[in-house]
Write an enzyme that holds these catalytic residues in place. Sequence first.
Site, PDB file in Angstrom:
ATOM      1  N   TRP A 189      35.649  46.423  38.900  1.00 38.09           N
ATOM      2  CA  TRP A 189      35.448  46.827  37.424  1.00 38.09           C
ATOM      3  C   TRP A 189      33.370  46.707  36.593  1.00 38.09           C
ATOM      4  CZ3 TRP A 189      34.846  43.971  32.037  1.00 38.09           C
ATOM      5  CH2 TRP A 189      34.663  43.165  32.186  1.00 38.09           C
ATOM      6  N   ASP A 190      33.003  45.907  38.218  1.00 45.80           N
ATOM      7  CA  ASP A 190      31.694  46.149  37.449  1.00 45.80           C
ATOM      8  C   ASP A 190      30.686  47.474  37.892  1.00 45.80           C
ATOM      9  OD1 ASP A 190      33.234  43.523  38.749  1.00 45.80           O
ATOM     10  OD2 ASP A 190      30.798  42.620  38.926  1.00 45.80           O
ATOM     11  N   GLU A 194      37.863  34.834  33.120  1.00 52.48           N
ATOM     12  CA  GLU A 194      38.923  33.928  34.431  1.00 52.48           C
ATOM     13  C   GLU A 194      39.042  32.672  34.350  1.00 52.48           C
ATOM     14  OE1 GLU A 194      37.987  37.275  38.106  1.00 52.48           O
ATOM     15  OE2 GLU A 194      36.254  35.360  37.710  1.00 52.48           O
ATOM     16  N   LYS A 220      34.296  31.273  30.677  1.00 53.50           N
ATOM     17  CA  LYS A 220      33.978  31.163  31.464  1.00 53.50           C
ATOM     18  C   LYS A 220      32.101  32.403  31.509  1.00 53.50           C
ATOM     19  CE  LYS A 220      33.620  33.588  36.137  1.00 53.50           C
ATOM     20  NZ  LYS A 220      34.718  33.746  37.579  1.00 53.50           N
ATOM     21  N   GLN A 221      33.146  33.535  30.765  1.00 55.58           N
ATOM     22  CA  GLN A 221      32.227  34.428  30.588  1.00 55.58           C
ATOM     23  C   GLN A 221      31.932  35.641  29.443  1.00 55.58           C
ATOM     24  OE1 GLN A 221      33.514  35.519  34.593  1.00 55.58           O
ATOM     25  NE2 GLN A 221      33.531  37.835  33.297  1.00 55.58           N
TER      26      GLN A 221
END
Length: 677
Positions: free
Chosen positions: A260-261, A391, A459-460
């Site tokens: 998806w980046d 994730e 995580k992010q």
Amino acid sequence: MGGVYNGEGGDCHRANLPCPLAVRMDLDEVEKAGRLQHSYSLDTHTGIFTHSLRTVSVIASQSLYTHRHHPNLLVMEVLLVRQGTSQEPITIKMDSRFTPQSDDIVFHSEPDYKGASYIQGHTTMAEVPGGICPSVHIIWTPITPSLTLLPDQAQSRWGFVVAVAGSQDSVQAHYDTALELMANGNLRPSHLRAWEELWAGSTLELTGPDNLSRALIGCMFYLLSAFPSLHEAPGHFGGVSPGGLSNGGSGQDYWGHVFWDQVRTTFFDQSGNPYLCLARAVLEYRVRTVDGAKDNAEKQGYKGLKFPWESAVSGREVCPEDIYGQQEIHINGDVTLAFQHYLYLTEDMSMFTEGRGSEVIWGVADYWVSRVTWSAEEQNYHILGVMPPDEYYYNVNNSVYTNTVAKFSLEFAVELAALLKYPAPQEWQQVADKIKIPFDQKQKYHPEYDGYKKGQFVKQADTVMLGYPLGLPMTPEVRRNDLEFYEAVTDPGGPAMTWGMFAVGWLELGEVEKAGHLLQKCFKNIQGPFQVWSESSDGSGAVNFLTGMGGFLQAVLFGYTGFRVQKDCLAFAPSIPEDITQLCIRGVSYLGNKMDWLVRGQEVYIILREGAKHAGNTKPCALQVVLKNSGTKIPLIPGNLYSILPSSQMLKLSLQILYGYYSKVIIKYCMDITVKL
């Protein structure tokens, strides 16, 4: 050749191709006896990397570049320039590390072609059973063990070329092109012109801290390098991987897979993309993988299209770990968001008709309808058993990001159906209206998923992306709460793109200093001296991490300028820190027009370029600037410079570029401003 993969299913990885120009330049022992200096430089304006050796008697330069106009050509040029008065011959060694072998490709030698060496082969295993194993053909100029500057020569230059392609006819044609360019002295000049054209098309520059400026230039260069040539046939584009074209060993650099980046970062701003044809190439890649996406959905027991979490050529899932492909389904909404922004920026309906983009949008909508579950208790639709962008968690219900992006992709499917007069199923709108978007009414923030407890480690960037890039409407209080709550619990060693997303959020709220502090965290991921990003701040993870670069660019382009791609306008609300005296955005593409923007303190300058090319080859649309408090509408005339100044001390500037494709216009201004033509 970035689209050449070897291996089946989860073993699929970008094939490792041997490079005939893997050569190290060195001097003989006599020259080494004197003072020897090495230097390495990367010229981002020309895309040329140079290794130089300097002694008292000679300067030897080895330059390497992939030809920007002819991307099937790799070039090495060696230049020897005599220093001092010595008339002795000077010899440099060319230490080749090249062997015509690969673990991924079985190569066979072919007869020399016009004095050049030639090998060809094909990968050992197809991506899918019964599929085609791609062929690779390589022709290259033989490299001698040494080069000598003769006694009567002040300088001398040598050129070596590699041509690589997927067939014999193609590779020979490319090599012939190289020979012709070399013969007329146009090999390097044509490469330089192509880079000049690309940079003129779109540039993001600032006057301010040197480290920030260098980081921006590096990010732009590496992202542009991962995209095809402006003149390359779009069907050759194999997508953009988080590590760009880098290729590590087993499991490294995500094996060259597309995530998806690609749509979230390398598609960081189609309005600021070098040319919209490059943005379209990203979308066409997804169109070519529709059959694989349909197969993914069927294997999971759902309808429509399920784009893979990790993609190669076919569109079938190639992630080596099943859980990501099964549960990280927000990829579907991310893909449709790119198509949506493309339409709003271009009105290029051909992408959705002849280009088959409508199949993508409607196939994703059918998937969401089949994927949701109705909750009789809560009277809304749920999406169960997913992994959010964060994730660290899996098999959770109602990921707020996943559900929101599903809602928006369903709404866009309905919108596109109306434009194309397609009978949209009622379920698309029904699910969009009734899908659950988790929200804590008491604490006024968005839980990451059902059952998330405030304070759990993440995580992010995840929930903070509801505001940007998704644009979910919320009050400033809720936006601030989301940012504060999740910033405090985000892993400081997480992926590089995270802090850019937080910075954009704080800039939305006018917190320039706070945003700057978060952007500083990104510099821990930048490895000197060539501005190469690592995935993690400790230098580990993917090399040349384009995802982190895209997130950083978004923080500047969407944060400092406030650009937002909206249904009926392109919004602009600059907010730059005091240490940036000037921010220049060249080549903003909107509805067939190209604009250059300059922000200098509280002043904004806009120029509409003349002769811009429109996606779909249709006529550029008329644009106007709309001011809120005064209601003034200023038509933009190509070639004219517009200076927008505050009539009094301005707290925040916000303007929109509008066109009447949609009738509704939303104007967002904090204070009145005057316009001087």
